[in-house]
Design a protein around this motif. Structure first.
Motif, short mmCIF file in Angstrom:
data_model
loop_
_atom_site.label_atom_id
_atom_site.label_comp_id
_atom_site.label_asym_id
_atom_site.label_seq_id
_atom_site.Cartn_x
_atom_site.Cartn_y
_atom_site.Cartn_z
N ILE A 154 -20.29 -27.19 -25.88
CA ILE A 154 -19.24 -27.79 -26.69
C ILE A 154 -18.14 -27.55 -25.56
O ILE A 154 -17.64 -26.50 -25.18
CB ILE A 154 -18.89 -26.70 -27.87
N LEU A 155 -17.45 -28.60 -25.45
CA LEU A 155 -16.30 -28.64 -24.72
C LEU A 155 -15.21 -28.96 -25.37
O LEU A 155 -14.77 -30.05 -25.89
CB LEU A 155 -16.64 -29.79 -23.48
N PHE A 156 -14.35 -27.85 -25.84
CA PHE A 156 -13.16 -27.97 -26.52
C PHE A 156 -12.10 -28.45 -25.74
O PHE A 156 -11.85 -28.04 -24.64
CB PHE A 156 -12.79 -26.72 -27.23
N ASP A 184 -5.89 -16.96 -19.10
CA ASP A 184 -5.51 -17.98 -18.09
C ASP A 184 -5.34 -19.42 -18.74
O ASP A 184 -5.95 -19.86 -19.45
CB ASP A 184 -6.70 -17.89 -17.33
N ARG A 185 -4.24 -19.94 -18.26
CA ARG A 185 -4.11 -21.38 -18.70
C ARG A 185 -5.15 -22.43 -18.39
O ARG A 185 -5.49 -22.57 -17.09
CB ARG A 185 -2.73 -22.01 -18.20
N VAL A 186 -5.95 -23.24 -19.36
CA VAL A 186 -6.94 -23.99 -19.04
C VAL A 186 -6.56 -25.18 -19.70
O VAL A 186 -5.94 -25.61 -20.75
CB VAL A 186 -8.30 -23.35 -19.49
N PRO A 187 -7.24 -26.41 -19.04
CA PRO A 187 -7.05 -27.79 -19.88
C PRO A 187 -8.01 -27.94 -20.96
O PRO A 187 -7.81 -28.57 -21.68
CB PRO A 187 -7.28 -28.75 -18.68
N ASP A 188 -9.29 -27.28 -20.66
CA ASP A 188 -10.37 -27.21 -21.86
C ASP A 188 -10.94 -25.92 -21.91
O ASP A 188 -10.89 -25.22 -20.97
CB ASP A 188 -11.15 -28.53 -21.69
N ASP A 193 -16.29 -15.89 -34.43
CA ASP A 193 -16.95 -14.63 -35.01
C ASP A 193 -18.30 -14.53 -34.17
O ASP A 193 -19.08 -15.49 -33.98
CB ASP A 193 -17.18 -14.87 -36.60
N GLY A 194 -18.58 -13.31 -33.67
CA GLY A 194 -19.67 -12.95 -33.02
C GLY A 194 -19.88 -13.57 -31.82
O GLY A 194 -21.13 -13.37 -31.20
N HIS A 195 -18.74 -13.93 -31.21
CA HIS A 195 -18.77 -14.47 -29.66
C HIS A 195 -17.58 -14.01 -28.85
O HIS A 195 -16.48 -13.81 -29.68
CB HIS A 195 -18.99 -15.76 -29.58
N PRO A 196 -17.63 -13.83 -27.42
CA PRO A 196 -16.49 -13.50 -26.85
C PRO A 196 -15.55 -14.66 -26.48
O PRO A 196 -15.49 -14.75 -25.49
CB PRO A 196 -17.01 -12.68 -25.75
N LEU A 197 -15.35 -15.47 -27.36
CA LEU A 197 -14.45 -16.68 -27.36
C LEU A 197 -13.24 -16.69 -27.96
O LEU A 197 -13.09 -16.77 -29.06
CB LEU A 197 -15.55 -18.05 -27.69
N GLU A 198 -12.12 -16.54 -27.24
CA GLU A 198 -10.62 -16.60 -27.73
C GLU A 198 -9.79 -17.25 -26.79
O GLU A 198 -9.82 -17.01 -25.61
CB GLU A 198 -10.38 -15.10 -27.99
N PHE A 199 -9.31 -18.15 -27.41
CA PHE A 199 -7.96 -18.76 -26.56
C PHE A 199 -6.76 -18.98 -27.82
O PHE A 199 -6.93 -18.89 -28.80
CB PHE A 199 -8.52 -20.07 -25.94
N ILE A 200 -5.59 -19.30 -26.90
CA ILE A 200 -4.50 -19.51 -27.74
C ILE A 200 -3.87 -20.93 -27.43
O ILE A 200 -3.92 -21.59 -26.28
CB ILE A 200 -3.42 -18.52 -27.35
N GLY A 204 1.04 -28.29 -25.80
CA GLY A 204 0.91 -28.74 -24.53
C GLY A 204 0.14 -27.90 -23.69
O GLY A 204 0.02 -28.14 -22.36
N ALA A 205 -0.32 -26.67 -24.23
CA ALA A 205 -0.86 -25.40 -23.38
C ALA A 205 -1.85 -24.83 -23.98
O ALA A 205 -2.03 -24.62 -25.10
CB ALA A 205 0.10 -24.92 -22.74
N THR A 206 -3.27 -24.56 -23.52
CA THR A 206 -4.04 -23.59 -23.95
C THR A 206 -4.42 -22.55 -23.07
O THR A 206 -4.23 -22.55 -21.64
CB THR A 206 -5.28 -24.58 -24.22
N PHE A 207 -4.48 -21.09 -23.61
CA PHE A 207 -4.59 -20.12 -22.67
C PHE A 207 -5.95 -19.36 -23.22
O PHE A 207 -6.23 -19.09 -24.29
CB PHE A 207 -3.58 -19.11 -22.94
N LEU A 208 -6.92 -19.14 -22.31
CA LEU A 208 -8.06 -18.79 -22.60
C LEU A 208 -8.04 -17.11 -22.07
O LEU A 208 -7.68 -16.62 -21.03
CB LEU A 208 -9.11 -19.50 -21.57
N LYS A 209 -8.87 -16.35 -23.19
CA LYS A 209 -8.73 -15.01 -22.72
C LYS A 209 -10.09 -14.81 -21.97
O LYS A 209 -11.37 -15.24 -22.19
CB LYS A 209 -8.99 -14.05 -24.08
N TYR A 210 -9.86 -14.01 -20.62
CA TYR A 210 -11.21 -13.55 -20.21
C TYR A 210 -11.00 -12.01 -20.04
O TYR A 210 -10.05 -11.28 -19.92
CB TYR A 210 -11.32 -14.13 -18.71
N THR A 211 -12.16 -11.41 -19.79
CA THR A 211 -12.27 -9.82 -19.78
C THR A 211 -12.95 -9.45 -18.52
O THR A 211 -13.83 -10.30 -18.06
CB THR A 211 -13.04 -9.39 -20.91
#
Length: 624
Positions: A41-43, A88-92, A57-64, A68-75
């Motif tokens: 899936i390409l969000f 990290d700011r990401v386009p998708d 739920d059940g996955h390490p996937l979180e973003f804000i 005009g901006a998306t921020f992906l959480k990475y660990t």
């Protein structure tokens, strides 16, 4: 039963899905995403209004998502082995659906009143757990019907009831203390007024206000899942809402104002007019209507602290007026919106207060439990233990334990679902209303459909026409659709049993099926609310008014649902338990009016299918 499971296991080619995920108050578009296991899936996320979050739920996937901006959480793991995180700011956002099942994605950023209910759903096929539970529910019904057919008389019998006061004599001494009820009410009374203050002066945002979190998430779950199934109406024993009215009416906090000569059959005189409640309204119809009226604005009530405060103050005012006009706990018995379902659901509870020996009651002319005595007030609920055989209208105030001179009152532990007799259509409609509302809340608050949330959230959305459609659906289902279907089911059941009793009798007996089914439906709805939102409890403990305090160091505890990927499985198991208890206790409810086991089994076929359909509606909402 094999075909659905087989279809779900059919192989599928891996695909890449590009999804423009738009977030706005209070939902996502698309709200349901269906892919196959292994698909990518390409969000392409975006927010249309406020800042929103996305946590799967059940996955390490979180973003804000912001405009005009998306921020992906990475660990990552640092040199000390500690887990660190950053954004990290990401386009998708790219994600591989590597686990099959149903997974909820939730907003993690407080975005408004309905923030805790802003969800979407990812369905990853094969969703075998859902089809497994459908199969299990069908096999459970089939197995129960087979067991009923072979019943020789002891079917579904439980353990013998246990006299708790006999086993624990110290407990009897506590209950006989005049100060007992005052002391158990007092802490709740203090908390109650603190909650009113926090509702009026604290944060207007629900998940940041201690009243909303403690009343509608913690207390509601404890009430439905623990207090009612185990203790019945024990909440009525400690409820602070009617306490000021009762203290005023009695003109006493703990003592008994006993008069030798009876006044209107009681050994007490109360403050006010001392009228008796009209016989025409000696039922719970008013409670049914009041409950439905409150629930019509339920999503507003449980997300706006000010609305909860006005509800509390309104209940307090009405209970005071009732106490000055009528004798006894009239508000609790006939008007309290919660009291109606506490009564019907307490029929299934594992606790009962009863006379130990009915012969002693018959020989005792004074009937102190009903009329009062020097050591105890007359029953505030108008109950006489010599004839009381149900939990419905016993508030467990323990006055009868104090007033009985024969020491003939005890509290018993008994099997779940021991009271089987609904006595009127008012009680039948109550259990139907509760079941319909459990389904409605599961759709409105637990479902991903923003349009339904907007319709219910009329004070914010300002969408009047959708709101009235929502009301018509709720009231129509509760008062017409479900009662009509069940009346037909009961009529068919009576015909299958050979029309041995009137249709009214059979309908009321079989309606008991919906008591256990309803209790477990509410548990299945309420438990996830606690598991998902428990972090808010920690937040508001440290900052109860939302003023930036951090009393216990938990004000900034991160939003982190507890075992969210286990929630559908837990809900499925809870619903199967409700199906079992509903059908088995419904069978016991007709045992004395349909003597032949074959006829009883035939009578249970259509009601069992009705219960099965209810459970499968909920399974679809929670797992499908």
């Amino acid at each position: 039963m094999v075909i659905p499971l087989t279809i779900q296991f059919l192989p599928a080619k891996t695909k890449t899905h590009t999804i423009s995920l738009e977030a706005k108050k209070y939902g996502y578009s698309p709200s349901r995403i269906i892919v196959n296991q292994g698909d990518i899936i390409l969000f392409k996320p975006g927010s249309l209004d406020a800042t929103h979050g996305f946590l799967l739920d059940g996955h390490p996937l979180e973003f804000i998502m912001r405009k005009g901006a998306t921020f992906l959480k990475y660990t990552w793991e640092d040199d000390d082995g500690s887990l660190q995180s950053d954004w990290d700011r990401v386009p998708d956002v790219e994600f591989t659906a590597d686990k099959a099942g149903k997974f909820t994605f939730r907003c993690t950023q407080t975005c408004g009143n309905l923030h805790p209910f802003m969800t979407g759903e990812l369905i990853v096929r094969p969703n075998n757990s859902y089809y497994l539970f459908i199969s299990l529910s069908i096999w459970l019904v089939f197995g129960l019907l087979l067991y009923m057919q072979s019943d020789t008389g002891a079917g579904f019998s439980g353990f013998n009831r246990i006299n708790l006061l006999e086993k624990l004599p110290w407990l009897a001494k506590i209950f006989k203390l005049r100060s007992f009820q005052f002391l158990v009410i007092l802490p709740n009374f203090i908390i109650f007024y603190l909650f009113i203050i926090s509702s009026l002066r604290g944060s207007p945002v629900g998940n940041r206000n201690i009243t909303i979190i403690f009343v509608w998430i913690l207390w509601w779950f404890v009430l439905k899942a623990i207090i009612v199934p185990i203790g019945g109406r024990i909440w009525c024993m400690v409820c602070p809402l009617p306490a000021p009215a009762e203290w005023l009416s009695r003109r006493s906090l703990t003592g008994v104002r006993y008069v030798e000569k009876k006044f209107k059959a009681l050994h007490h005189r109360f403050t006010g007019l001392q009228k008796d409640w009209p016989k025409i309204t000696d039922n719970i119809w008013l409670q049914n209507i009041l409950f439905l009226s409150l629930i019509s604005f339920g999503i507003i009530l449980i997300t706006r602290p000010i609305a909860t405060a006005f509800m509390f103050l309104g209940i307090l005012a009405v209970s005071l007026v009732m106490a000055l006009v009528y004798r006894r706990r009239i508000f609790c018995q006939y008007l309290c919106p919660v009291g109606g379902f506490l009564g019907t659901y307490s029929m299934a509870s594992m606790t009962e207060l009863r006379a130990v020996d009915l012969d002693i009651c018959k020989k005792h002319r004074e009937k102190s439990c009903f009329s009062g005595g020097p050591d105890g007030w007359a029953c505030p609920w108008k109950q006489y233990l010599g004839t009381m055989n149900r939990n419905n209208y016993c508030g467990l105030c323990t006055e009868c334990i104090k007033s009985c001179p024969k020491d003939n009152v005890a509290i018993f532990i008994r099997p779940f679902g021991s009271d089987h007799l609904l006595k009127g259509y008012d009680e039948m409609f109550n259990v139907i209303i509760m079941l319909v509302v459990a389904i409605a809340f599961s759709i409105t608050m637990g479902g991903p459909w923003a349009v339904i949330k907007d319709a219910a959230n009329v004070t914010e959305s300002r969408e009047i026409v959708p709101f009235f459609i929502y009301l018509a659906s709720l009231w129509g289902s509760a008062l017409l659709l479900f009662p009509g279907i069940f009346a037909l089911v009961a009529r068919l059941a009576n015909r299958m049993a050979g029309n041995r009793v009137s249709n009214r009798t059979m309908t009321l007996r079989l309606a008991y099926i919906m008591v256990p089914v309803g209790i477990f439906a509410w548990i299945a709805f309420s438990l996830p609310m606690l598991m998902v939102n428990y972090s808010y409890i920690l937040n508001v403990l440290s900052d109860p008014l939302g003023l930036g305090w951090n009393l216990f160091g938990t004000a900034h505890y991160p939003y982190k649902p507890f075992l969210p990927d286990w929630i559908p499985l837990i809900q499925g198991l809870i619903l199967l338990a409700g199906l079992y208890f509903g059908i088995s206790r419904g069978y016991l409810a007709i045992k004395d009016i349909v003597s032949n086991s074959i006829s009883r089994t035939k009578a249970m076929i259509f009601p069992s299918i009705f219960a099965l359909l209810i459970i499968n509606i909920l399974l679809k909402l929670y797992m499908g």
